[in-house]
Design a protein around this motif. Structure first.
Motif, PDB file in Angstrom:
ATOM      1  N   LYS A  43      26.454  18.833  -4.893  1.00 54.23           N
ATOM      2  CA  LYS A  43      25.664  18.283  -3.819  1.00 54.23           C
ATOM      3  C   LYS A  43      24.835  19.337  -3.014  1.00 54.23           C
ATOM      4  CE  LYS A  43      29.336  14.818  -2.645  1.00 54.23           C
ATOM      5  NZ  LYS A  43      30.258  14.565  -1.549  1.00 54.23           N
ATOM      6  N   GLU A  44      24.062  18.837  -2.275  1.00 54.52           N
ATOM      7  CA  GLU A  44      23.129  19.777  -1.228  1.00 54.52           C
ATOM      8  C   GLU A  44      23.810  20.648  -0.427  1.00 54.52           C
ATOM      9  OE1 GLU A  44      18.884  17.732  -1.794  1.00 54.52           O
ATOM     10  OE2 GLU A  44      19.770  17.853   0.099  1.00 54.52           O
ATOM     11  N   ARG A  45      23.346  21.580   0.078  1.00 54.80           N
ATOM     12  CA  ARG A  45      24.017  22.588   1.153  1.00 54.80           C
ATOM     13  C   ARG A  45      24.039  21.723   2.516  1.00 54.80           C
ATOM     14  NH1 ARG A  45      21.596  27.994   1.906  1.00 54.80           N
ATOM     15  NH2 ARG A  45      19.460  26.621   2.134  1.00 54.80           N
ATOM     16  N   GLU A  46      25.027  21.846   3.093  1.00 56.31           N
ATOM     17  CA  GLU A  46      25.145  20.927   4.323  1.00 56.31           C
ATOM     18  C   GLU A  46      25.503  21.778   5.579  1.00 56.31           C
ATOM     19  OE1 GLU A  46      27.707  17.747   4.526  1.00 56.31           O
ATOM     20  OE2 GLU A  46      29.508  18.665   3.986  1.00 56.31           O
ATOM     21  N   PHE A  47      25.064  21.352   6.687  1.00 55.32           N
ATOM     22  CA  PHE A  47      25.475  22.048   7.995  1.00 55.32           C
ATOM     23  C   PHE A  47      26.780  21.752   8.335  1.00 55.32           C
ATOM     24  CE2 PHE A  47      25.098  23.781  12.092  1.00 55.32           C
ATOM     25  CZ  PHE A  47      25.667  22.806  12.939  1.00 55.32           C
ATOM     26  N   VAL A  48      27.536  22.605   8.969  1.00 53.47           N
ATOM     27  CA  VAL A  48      28.936  22.537   9.535  1.00 53.47           C
ATOM     28  C   VAL A  48      29.174  22.844  10.926  1.00 53.47           C
ATOM     29  CG1 VAL A  48      31.162  23.120   9.416  1.00 53.47           C
ATOM     30  CG2 VAL A  48      29.827  23.096   7.237  1.00 53.47           C
ATOM     31  N   VAL A  49      28.620  23.920  11.362  1.00 57.74           N
ATOM     32  CA  VAL A  49      28.730  24.079  12.726  1.00 57.74           C
ATOM     33  C   VAL A  49      28.044  25.380  13.033  1.00 57.74           C
ATOM     34  CG1 VAL A  49      31.038  25.407  12.559  1.00 57.74           C
ATOM     35  CG2 VAL A  49      30.452  24.469  14.859  1.00 57.74           C
ATOM     36  N   ALA A  50      27.508  25.194  14.424  1.00 55.64           N
ATOM     37  CA  ALA A  50      26.686  26.618  14.755  1.00 55.64           C
ATOM     38  C   ALA A  50      27.020  27.186  16.170  1.00 55.64           C
ATOM     39  CB  ALA A  50      25.385  26.575  14.714  1.00 55.64           C
ATOM     40  N   ILE A  51      26.967  28.446  16.330  1.00 47.65           N
ATOM     41  CA  ILE A  51      27.209  29.065  17.669  1.00 47.65           C
ATOM     42  C   ILE A  51      26.437  29.889  18.245  1.00 47.65           C
ATOM     43  CG2 ILE A  51      28.671  30.872  16.803  1.00 47.65           C
ATOM     44  CD1 ILE A  51      30.444  30.466  19.202  1.00 47.65           C
ATOM     45  N   SER A  52      25.686  29.707  19.430  1.00 46.61           N
ATOM     46  CA  SER A  52      24.674  30.766  19.827  1.00 46.61           C
ATOM     47  C   SER A  52      25.213  32.046  20.331  1.00 46.61           C
ATOM     48  CB  SER A  52      23.968  30.024  21.181  1.00 46.61           C
ATOM     49  OG  SER A  52      24.914  29.856  22.346  1.00 46.61           O
ATOM     50  N   TRP A  53      24.398  32.880  20.786  1.00 45.04           N
ATOM     51  CA  TRP A  53      24.660  34.001  21.326  1.00 45.04           C
ATOM     52  C   TRP A  53      25.726  34.072  22.641  1.00 45.04           C
ATOM     53  CZ3 TRP A  53      20.030  32.667  19.749  1.00 45.04           C
ATOM     54  CH2 TRP A  53      19.202  32.054  20.955  1.00 45.04           C
ATOM     55  N   SER A  54      25.515  32.914  23.255  1.00 43.00           N
ATOM     56  CA  SER A  54      26.162  32.763  24.681  1.00 43.00           C
ATOM     57  C   SER A  54      27.301  31.933  24.440  1.00 43.00           C
ATOM     58  CB  SER A  54      25.007  32.032  25.359  1.00 43.00           C
ATOM     59  OG  SER A  54      24.714  30.721  25.068  1.00 43.00           O
ATOM     60  N   GLY A  55      27.375  31.366  23.164  1.00 42.70           N
ATOM     61  CA  GLY A  55      28.941  30.675  23.040  1.00 42.70           C
ATOM     62  C   GLY A  55      28.657  29.079  22.744  1.00 42.70           C
ATOM     63  N   THR A  57      27.931  25.503  21.094  1.00 39.02           N
ATOM     64  CA  THR A  57      28.350  25.285  19.958  1.00 39.02           C
ATOM     65  C   THR A  57      27.751  24.028  19.757  1.00 39.02           C
ATOM     66  OG1 THR A  57      30.673  24.415  20.622  1.00 39.02           O
ATOM     67  CG2 THR A  57      30.537  26.625  19.820  1.00 39.02           C
ATOM     68  N   TYR A  58      27.504  23.688  18.374  1.00 36.44           N
ATOM     69  CA  TYR A  58      27.014  22.340  17.657  1.00 36.44           C
ATOM     70  C   TYR A  58      27.633  22.043  16.454  1.00 36.44           C
ATOM     71  CZ  TYR A  58      23.758  18.930  16.127  1.00 36.44           C
ATOM     72  OH  TYR A  58      23.246  17.641  15.840  1.00 36.44           O
ATOM     73  N   TRP A 103      15.741  30.459  16.487  1.00 38.08           N
ATOM     74  CA  TRP A 103      16.934  29.741  16.548  1.00 38.08           C
ATOM     75  C   TRP A 103      16.836  28.924  17.787  1.00 38.08           C
ATOM     76  CZ3 TRP A 103      21.320  28.531  19.127  1.00 38.08           C
ATOM     77  CH2 TRP A 103      22.217  27.696  18.518  1.00 38.08           C
ATOM     78  N   TYR A 104      17.106  27.597  17.984  1.00 38.30           N
ATOM     79  CA  TYR A 104      17.704  26.822  19.216  1.00 38.30           C
ATOM     80  C   TYR A 104      18.526  25.883  18.532  1.00 38.30           C
ATOM     81  CZ  TYR A 104      14.217  23.602  16.791  1.00 38.30           C
ATOM     82  OH  TYR A 104      13.868  22.788  15.609  1.00 38.30           O
ATOM     83  N   LEU A 105      19.520  25.465  19.574  1.00 33.68           N
ATOM     84  CA  LEU A 105      20.490  24.708  19.616  1.00 33.68           C
ATOM     85  C   LEU A 105      20.404  23.514  18.880  1.00 33.68           C
ATOM     86  CD1 LEU A 105      23.706  24.684  20.069  1.00 33.68           C
ATOM     87  CD2 LEU A 105      23.205  23.624  22.028  1.00 33.68           C
ATOM     88  N   GLU A 106      19.321  22.666  19.314  1.00 33.54           N
ATOM     89  CA  GLU A 106      18.949  21.465  18.762  1.00 33.54           C
ATOM     90  C   GLU A 106      18.452  21.417  17.282  1.00 33.54           C
ATOM     91  OE1 GLU A 106      17.825  22.616  21.474  1.00 33.54           O
ATOM     92  OE2 GLU A 106      18.813  21.452  22.865  1.00 33.54           O
ATOM     93  N   GLY A 107      18.270  22.479  16.822  1.00 33.73           N
ATOM     94  CA  GLY A 107      17.740  22.512  15.449  1.00 33.73           C
ATOM     95  C   GLY A 107      18.972  23.436  14.812  1.00 33.73           C
ATOM     96  N   SER A 108      19.851  23.660  15.051  1.00 25.51           N
ATOM     97  CA  SER A 108      20.760  24.585  14.309  1.00 25.51           C
ATOM     98  C   SER A 108      21.282  24.215  12.986  1.00 25.51           C
ATOM     99  CB  SER A 108      21.836  24.819  15.384  1.00 25.51           C
ATOM    100  OG  SER A 108      22.468  23.684  15.919  1.00 25.51           O
ATOM    101  N   HIS A 110      19.557  23.026  10.829  1.00 22.91           N
ATOM    102  CA  HIS A 110      18.356  23.570   9.728  1.00 22.91           C
ATOM    103  C   HIS A 110      18.480  24.663   9.302  1.00 22.91           C
ATOM    104  CE1 HIS A 110      16.354  19.681  10.699  1.00 22.91           C
ATOM    105  NE2 HIS A 110      16.475  19.938  11.886  1.00 22.91           N
ATOM    106  N   ALA A 111      18.860  24.924   7.865  1.00 22.03           N
ATOM    107  CA  ALA A 111      19.165  26.183   7.298  1.00 22.03           C
ATOM    108  C   ALA A 111      17.988  27.058   7.453  1.00 22.03           C
ATOM    109  CB  ALA A 111      19.431  25.913   5.895  1.00 22.03           C
ATOM    110  N   ARG A 112      16.734  26.547   7.494  1.00 24.76           N
ATOM    111  CA  ARG A 112      15.453  27.417   7.354  1.00 24.76           C
ATOM    112  C   ARG A 112      15.443  28.194   8.820  1.00 24.76           C
ATOM    113  NH1 ARG A 112      13.669  22.102   9.272  1.00 24.76           N
ATOM    114  NH2 ARG A 112      12.586  22.281  11.016  1.00 24.76           N
ATOM    115  N   LEU A 113      16.386  27.866   9.871  1.00 30.30           N
ATOM    116  CA  LEU A 113      16.134  28.717  10.881  1.00 30.30           C
ATOM    117  C   LEU A 113      17.129  30.284  10.742  1.00 30.30           C
ATOM    118  CD1 LEU A 113      16.571  26.136  13.759  1.00 30.30           C
ATOM    119  CD2 LEU A 113      14.801  27.053  12.869  1.00 30.30           C
TER     120      LEU A 113
END
Length: 127
Positions: A43-55, A57-58, A103-108, A110-113
């Motif tokens: 399978k392709e790589r898939e996004f799980v979760v992200a966290i910004s520098w300020s905490g 999450t997505y 990086w921006y939360l709404e695009g988190s 996307h692996a390219r970021l």
């Protein structure tokens, strides 16, 4: 340059919990957004979760309510607490870091970021 090292993977049974860690070797860890991605066999790589520098999450819908991301800036470490694991969670889990400028939360999702990646840690869930 940012180096990332994942740890904590392993073989567990369905319903079990596991906690992954991602240690970063960088002076300014607190200024990076961080994320977890995973790739299952065939399978392709898939996004799980992200966290910004300020905490902020997505989460991917598939893990929402089961996984929790956190970071401990004083230790240059990010964590992924995974509960209620099932066979669909079996994958190699990668941590990734993104500079503030890219990086921006709404695009988190996307692996390219993310400009920096770890080598991955295997998580296998037996059903």
């Amino acid at each position: 340059q940012v180096q990332l090292v994942e740890s904590g993977g392993g073989l567990v049974q369905a319903g079990d919990s596991l906690k992954l860690s991602c240690a970063a070797s960088v002076r300014t860890f607190s200024s990076y957004a961080m994320g977890w991605f995973r790739q299952a066999p065939g399978k392709e790589r898939e996004f799980v979760v992200a966290i910004s520098w300020s905490g902020r999450t997505y989460y991917a819908d598939s893990v929402k309510g089961r996984f929790t991301i956190s970071r401990e800036n004083a230790k240059n470490t990010m964590y992924l607490q995974m509960n209620s694991l099932n066979a669909d969670d079996t994958a190699v889990y990668y941590c990734a870091a993104a500079a503030r400028s890219t990086w921006y939360l709404e695009g988190s999702a996307h692996a390219r970021l993310y400009g920096y990646w770890g080598q991955g840690t295997q998580v296998t869930v037996s059903s």
